[in-house]
Design an enzyme around this catalytic site. Structure first.
Site, mmCIF file in Angstrom:
data_model
loop_
_atom_site.group_PDB
_atom_site.id
_atom_site.type_symbol
_atom_site.label_atom_id
_atom_site.label_comp_id
_atom_site.label_asym_id
_atom_site.label_seq_id
_atom_site.Cartn_x
_atom_site.Cartn_y
_atom_site.Cartn_z
ATOM 1 N N LYS A 71 0.830 -1.206 0.000
ATOM 2 C CA LYS A 71 0.000 0.000 0.000
ATOM 3 C C LYS A 71 0.861 1.250 0.000
ATOM 4 O O LYS A 71 1.992 1.251 0.476
ATOM 5 C CB LYS A 71 -0.976 0.032 1.169
ATOM 6 C CG LYS A 71 -0.372 0.427 2.509
ATOM 7 C CD LYS A 71 -1.465 0.630 3.543
ATOM 8 C CE LYS A 71 -0.870 0.979 4.896
ATOM 9 N NZ LYS A 71 -1.893 1.337 5.867
ATOM 10 N N SER A 114 -7.772 4.838 -15.136
ATOM 11 C CA SER A 114 -6.679 4.188 -14.434
ATOM 12 C C SER A 114 -6.179 5.119 -13.339
ATOM 13 O O SER A 114 -6.755 6.166 -13.103
ATOM 14 C CB SER A 114 -5.533 3.898 -15.401
ATOM 15 O OG SER A 114 -5.139 5.109 -16.021
ATOM 16 N N TYR A 149 -6.818 0.457 -11.890
ATOM 17 C CA TYR A 149 -5.579 -0.281 -12.121
ATOM 18 C C TYR A 149 -4.430 0.706 -12.264
ATOM 19 O O TYR A 149 -4.621 1.894 -12.505
ATOM 20 C CB TYR A 149 -5.685 -1.194 -13.346
ATOM 21 C CG TYR A 149 -5.996 -0.467 -14.638
ATOM 22 C CD1 TYR A 149 -4.976 -0.031 -15.479
ATOM 23 C CD2 TYR A 149 -7.309 -0.211 -15.004
ATOM 24 C CE1 TYR A 149 -5.257 0.643 -16.647
ATOM 25 C CE2 TYR A 149 -7.600 0.460 -16.183
ATOM 26 C CZ TYR A 149 -6.578 0.879 -17.002
ATOM 27 O OH TYR A 149 -6.858 1.557 -18.163
#
Length: 126
Positions: A9, A25, A58
């Site tokens: 993360k 994205s 993504y």
């Protein structure tokens, strides 16, 4: 049995751009992608700390060293430039793999410079 664990993360990243008409994205500084153990085109979850939005998109790569965190396409409607977000990726593994796995946790300053990296989160206290 397969279980899903946090793989990596970016914690408290600052959104630097919101590009509605760019391919959908999230463009992330390539250096930060590598530190968090993400891959180009990998699915990520984004948690907007400022407004509570949570969504999937993504990874696409932004220039190394740029500090870029750009929400593109529909994701641009979920943020404002300057919002702080948590960007997370998850992986599936069996329980034996999970016993020895450590996530890549990258904590960022407001300018998206790295404050610190670790692979553990302290136990939450009262």
């Amino acid at each position: 049995m397969q279980i899903t664990l946090l793989k990596g993360k970016l914690h408290m990243a600052s959104v630097t751009q919101a590009e509605l008409w760019y391919d959908g994205s999230c463009a992330i500084d390539k250096d930060l992608v590598e530190l968090a153990g993400f891959r180009e085109f990998e699915q990520i979850d984004i948690y907007n700390v400022d407004n509570g939005e949570r969504f999937h998109t993504y990874v696409i790569l932004a220039e190394s060293g740029s500090g870029t965190i750009s929400m593109n396409g529909a994701a641009a409607r979920k943020v404002q430039v300057g919002d702080r977000v948590i960007i997370a990726a998850y992986g599936q593994m069996n329980e034996a793999e999970a016993d020895t796995f450590n996530p890549k946790l990258v904590y960022l300053n407001k300018d998206n410079s790295v404050e610190r990296t670790t692979n553990t989160i302290p136990v939450q206290k009262d």
